[in-house]
Every structure is written in structure tokens, then in C-alpha cells.
Design an enzyme around this catalytic site. Structure first.
Site, mmCIF file in Angstrom:
data_model
loop_
_atom_site.group_PDB
_atom_site.id
_atom_site.type_symbol
_atom_site.label_atom_id
_atom_site.label_comp_id
_atom_site.label_asym_id
_atom_site.label_seq_id
_atom_site.Cartn_x
_atom_site.Cartn_y
_atom_site.Cartn_z
ATOM 1 N N ASP A 132 0.811 -1.223 0.000
ATOM 2 C CA ASP A 132 0.000 0.000 0.000
ATOM 3 C C ASP A 132 0.843 1.272 0.000
ATOM 4 O O ASP A 132 2.033 1.249 0.319
ATOM 5 C CB ASP A 132 -0.899 0.035 1.242
ATOM 6 N N ASP A 133 0.160 2.373 -0.337
ATOM 7 C CA ASP A 133 0.622 3.757 -0.119
ATOM 8 C C ASP A 133 1.586 4.326 -1.167
ATOM 9 O O ASP A 133 2.073 5.446 -1.005
ATOM 10 C CB ASP A 133 1.261 3.932 1.265
ATOM 11 N N HIS A 183 -6.062 3.033 -4.020
ATOM 12 C CA HIS A 183 -6.026 3.149 -2.551
ATOM 13 C C HIS A 183 -6.585 4.510 -2.124
ATOM 14 O O HIS A 183 -6.106 5.103 -1.167
ATOM 15 C CB HIS A 183 -4.581 2.965 -2.074
ATOM 16 N N HIS A 187 -5.850 9.034 0.616
ATOM 17 C CA HIS A 187 -5.674 8.167 1.786
ATOM 18 C C HIS A 187 -6.604 8.584 2.921
ATOM 19 O O HIS A 187 -6.196 8.761 4.076
ATOM 20 C CB HIS A 187 -4.215 8.164 2.264
ATOM 21 N N HIS A 278 3.434 -2.445 3.269
ATOM 22 C CA HIS A 278 3.426 -1.047 2.821
ATOM 23 C C HIS A 278 4.772 -0.699 2.187
ATOM 24 O O HIS A 278 5.769 -1.390 2.414
ATOM 25 C CB HIS A 278 3.142 -0.096 3.997
#
Length: 308
Positions: A132-133, A183, A187, A278
Site C-alpha cells: 500500500d501507499d 487506494h 488516503h 506497505h
């Protein structure tokens, strides 16, 4: 004798003058009557006929043409040009068209409108590595490690992080067999947002990523795993699969203890598990060890089904 003649002459003249006076009187009387009658007729006729009034020129402002009428009915310029405040929490702007995702290679649990935490394939010891991210400072190094081990991962990217300069590299990743999902745009915790806001965000983020990669976005992971009653139905409406996880590495909280990342994965791993990691420095550090452990224990690492 002379006196009688004079009297007779005067009598004749008096008679003549009298006749003349009578005749003149008759002419005058008859003529006056006719004149009077004509005057009476004219007056009577004048009273019976409508009196024509002079034309009155109406002011131009009383005649409104169609275009002018439209202008008069419109709000004043000062009112119409005032910008209206945008409703950030309930976006209703024009949204991209919703298209259903392409048919994907079926795995157990692959279903729209469902929280997907694992995708077991009968008879196979398969797991799914997800990150993620991104994209960010560790993306390329992580991809290099995966490529060196001949495995592929699925990357859930934040829309605002995905700048146009990343587009060539993203296309390269896709060509290498990696997968990209959404995503959210910034965020945000979707569990705190309305259905309308979530739908707008999912469509906007997908459209942004698709524009830069040329690939349809069919996977969405909610930031923090935060969802509410509207979240899952929204993903179905927009044609995206909601991907959560079964094995949480908790790497985001382990900057000073990278080895705990592997320990956490070992505790929760099982066939079909989706592993959450992540794009962080500590995750990059321990990634080779994670790959080595999975291979040593007979796991095959897949990306999420690509739809091909």
C-alpha cells in the site's frame, strides 16, 4: 291729376318692394332651414360615429421582445456570477462512466460486493503479496527485489501520489506482470464518509490511474481498512473488488523493529492468504526475508487475478 298719378306710382313701387321683400324673406328662410337642417344632420352624424383619436406612440420599453424577456427573467449579473461553495463531503460532480471489470480468473471468494481477505485456489499453496501507499521512494527498489526473485506483487496506489512522471515506470511494472490497484485519492478513512463521497472518490481515483497506465482498475483497498455500511455496496456499483487482507504484517508501525514484520506474517499465513505490507523503509529491508520464508515453506506467490 298729377297727385293721383304720383300716388298710383308710389303704390306700384310699394307693391314691388313688398314683393321683393317677401321673395327675399322666403329665400332666406328656406335657405336658412336647409342650412340649419344640414348643420343638424352633421351634428347628429358626428355624435353617432366614433371619434378618431390621434395615434399614441407607446414607449419602447413597453414592447418586450422574446430575447429581452429572457434577459429580464434571468437573475441579475451580480447574482449569477457568484461562485457557489463546493460541497466537499457530498460530491455530486459529473462522474466517469461506471464500467464492469473484465472477467477475472476465478478464485474462491472472488466476488463483487464482498470483502475479500483471501483467495484460495483448490490444490494450490498460493499467497498474494500486496503493498500500500505508493508510489514513493521505495517503489522501484521493492519491484527490483520482486523481479530478482521472479515473483510479482499487487500495488495499491494513492491517486495524489501517482504523478504523471510515474506513468512510464507504472507501464513497465504492468508489463513485468505486477498489478496496480487503487487506494483512494488522498488516503482518507472511507468509514467516515458518505456513500456519495466514497463513490466519487473511487471513480475519480480509478479514472486518474487508468489515464496514466492505460489499464482498467478493478481493485480497491480502503485506507486503514476503514469502511462502513455503504462501502462494500459502492465498490459493487462502480465495478471494483474490495480487497482487504488475511495476514497483516503491521509493518507501518515497526520502523524500529523490522524483524517483527516477518514474525507477524508467519503467525497469520495460510494458503490463499492476502498479505498486507506497505511501501516503507522497514518493509523494503525485510522483504527479501519474507520472500525466502514463503518459498522455503512451499508457497507460490501470485498477484491478484488480472482478468486475462
Amino acid at each position: 291729376m298729377q297727385g293721383k298719378k304720383r300716388k298710383a306710382a308710389w303704390g306700384i313701387w310699394v307693391a314691388i318692394i313688398g314683393l321683393l321683400l317677401i321673395a327675399l324673406t322666403n329665400v332666406w328662410v328656406n335657405g336658412g332651414k336647409e342650412t340649419f337642417a344640414k348643420m343638424t344632420e352633421n351634428i347628429t352624424a358626428t355624435k353617432s360615429e366614433p371619434v378618431s383619436q390621434p395615434e399614441t406612440v407607446k414607449p419602447e420599453t413597453t414592447t418586450v421582445q422574446p430575447k429581452q424577456a429572457e434577459a429580464d427573467s434571468a437573475p441579475s449579473t451580480s447574482d449569477s456570477v457568484k461562485p457557489q461553495p463546493a460541497k466537499q463531503a457530498e460530491p455530486t460532480a459529473t462522474q466517469p462512466a461506471v464500467a464492469h471489470p473484465p472477467a477475472v480468473k476465478q478464485a474462491v471468494g472472488m466476488e463483487l460486493g464482498k470483502k475479500i481477505t483471501e483467495l484460495p485456489i483448490p490444490g494450490e499453496k498460493v499467497v498474494y503479496l500486496t503493498f500500500d501507499d505508493g508510489p514513493g521512494p521505495y517503489t522501484k527498489q521493492m519491484v527490483d527485489i520482486l523481479n530478482a526473485n521472479k515473483v510479482q506483487g499487487t500495488f495499491f496506489w494513492i491517486g495524489q501520489n501517482f504523478k504523471p512522471e510515474w506513468a512510464p515506470y507504472a507501464k513497465q511494472m504492468l508489463a513485468q506482470g505486477h498489478q496496480i490497484g487503487a487506494h483512494s485519492m488522498r488516503h482518507e478513512a472511507m468509514g467516515k464518509r458518505s456513500k456519495e463521497y466514497q463513490k466519487h472518490d473511487l471513480l475519480m481515483t480509478a479514472a486518474h490511474i487508468e489515464k496514466l497506465t492505460g489499464q482498467k482498475i478493478i481493485y480497491f483497498r480502503p485506507p486503514y481498512g476503514s469502511i462502513n455500511a455503504s462501502s462494500v455496496p459502492v465498490t459493487k456499483e462502480v465495478g471494483q473488488y474490495m480487497i482487504l487482507w488475511q495476514a497483516d504484517s503491521r509493518d507501518w508501525a515497526l520502523a524500529h523493529n523490522p524483524q517483527q514484520i516477518l514474525t507477524n506474517i508467519k503467525k497469520e499465513i495460510k494458503p490463499g492468504a492476502i498479505i498486507l505490507m506497505h511501501e516503507r523503509a522497514q518493509s523494503l529491508q525485510v522483504l527479501p526475508q519474507v520472500l525466502a520464508y514463503l518459498k522455503q515453506n512451499g508457497y507460490t506467490i501470485h498477484t491478484l487475478p488480472t482478468g486475462k
